[in-house]
Design a protein around this motif. Sequence first.
Motif, short mmCIF file in Angstrom:
data_model
loop_
_atom_site.label_atom_id
_atom_site.label_comp_id
_atom_site.label_asym_id
_atom_site.label_seq_id
_atom_site.Cartn_x
_atom_site.Cartn_y
_atom_site.Cartn_z
N THR A 1 0.90 -1.03 0.04
CA THR A 1 0.11 0.02 0.07
C THR A 1 0.82 1.31 0.16
OG1 THR A 1 -1.63 -1.23 1.40
CG2 THR A 1 -1.84 1.21 1.26
N ILE A 2 0.53 2.37 -0.81
CA ILE A 2 1.20 3.22 -1.03
C ILE A 2 0.71 4.53 -0.54
CG2 ILE A 2 2.42 4.92 -2.65
CD1 ILE A 2 3.01 2.41 -4.50
N PRO A 3 1.29 5.24 0.20
CA PRO A 3 0.64 6.65 0.88
C PRO A 3 0.37 7.73 -0.41
CG PRO A 3 2.49 6.21 2.08
CD PRO A 3 2.37 5.28 1.00
N PHE A 4 -0.82 8.21 -0.23
CA PHE A 4 -1.09 9.20 -1.28
C PHE A 4 -1.82 10.49 -0.86
CE2 PHE A 4 -4.80 10.37 -4.28
CZ PHE A 4 -4.17 10.64 -5.34
N ILE A 5 -1.69 11.49 -1.32
CA ILE A 5 -2.28 12.92 -1.04
C ILE A 5 -2.75 13.57 -2.29
CG2 ILE A 5 -0.24 14.10 -1.01
CD1 ILE A 5 -1.49 15.51 1.51
N SER A 6 -4.09 14.22 -2.20
CA SER A 6 -4.43 14.93 -3.26
C SER A 6 -5.26 16.20 -2.54
CB SER A 6 -5.55 14.06 -4.12
OG SER A 6 -5.97 14.95 -5.32
N ILE A 7 -4.84 17.48 -3.14
CA ILE A 7 -5.35 18.60 -2.77
C ILE A 7 -5.73 19.30 -4.02
CG2 ILE A 7 -4.56 20.71 -1.64
CD1 ILE A 7 -2.36 19.21 -0.41
N GLY A 8 -6.93 20.08 -3.68
CA GLY A 8 -7.35 20.86 -5.12
C GLY A 8 -8.25 22.05 -4.55
N ALA A 9 -8.24 22.90 -5.67
CA ALA A 9 -8.91 24.21 -5.31
C ALA A 9 -9.50 24.72 -6.52
CB ALA A 9 -8.12 25.28 -4.56
N ARG B 1 7.31 8.19 -2.11
CA ARG B 1 8.42 6.98 -2.50
C ARG B 1 8.11 5.91 -1.99
NH1 ARG B 1 13.10 8.09 -5.39
NH2 ARG B 1 12.83 10.16 -4.97
N LYS B 2 8.13 4.78 -2.44
CA LYS B 2 7.90 3.54 -1.86
C LYS B 2 8.92 2.40 -2.48
CE LYS B 2 5.62 1.35 1.25
NZ LYS B 2 5.45 1.81 2.88
N MET C 1 9.13 3.40 -6.87
CA MET C 1 8.09 4.59 -7.45
C MET C 1 7.96 5.91 -6.74
SD MET C 1 4.38 3.52 -7.13
CE MET C 1 3.54 5.07 -7.43
N ASP C 2 8.05 6.95 -7.36
CA ASP C 2 7.55 8.12 -6.88
C ASP C 2 7.01 8.93 -8.14
OD1 ASP C 2 7.85 10.56 -5.31
OD2 ASP C 2 9.62 11.00 -5.72
N PHE C 3 5.71 9.43 -7.72
CA PHE C 3 4.95 10.15 -8.67
C PHE C 3 4.26 11.43 -8.16
CE2 PHE C 3 0.72 11.11 -10.52
CZ PHE C 3 1.27 11.08 -11.97
N TYR C 4 4.15 12.68 -8.94
CA TYR C 4 3.56 13.59 -8.49
C TYR C 4 2.86 14.35 -9.93
CZ TYR C 4 7.36 16.60 -9.48
OH TYR C 4 8.34 17.49 -10.15
#
Length: 79
Positions: free
Chosen positions: A9-17, A40-41, A64-67
């Motif tokens: 399981t990979i930690p994920f964050i999403s922020i929007g406005a 990163r995991k 992996m590492d993605f943004y």
Amino acid sequence: MRFREAYPTIPFISIGARADYQVTERASLFLAGNFDKFFRKPGDTTIYDIETREKEFELGGAGMDFYALTISAGLKLTF
């Protein structure tokens, strides 16, 4: 050769406005932005040799590492 990678399981964050501006009764402008990040995991890699059918396993052999940053703007009309 074929590579297969597996991750826990990979930690994920999403922020929007989003901001809207009403120009007329039926028209508005908008500006929006989103930021998404997978932290990163390390993952495990299994390598398959298709010709010899041999299999090799490598602990922590993948990563992996993605943004992503998305910005959008537009005009909204209602009828």
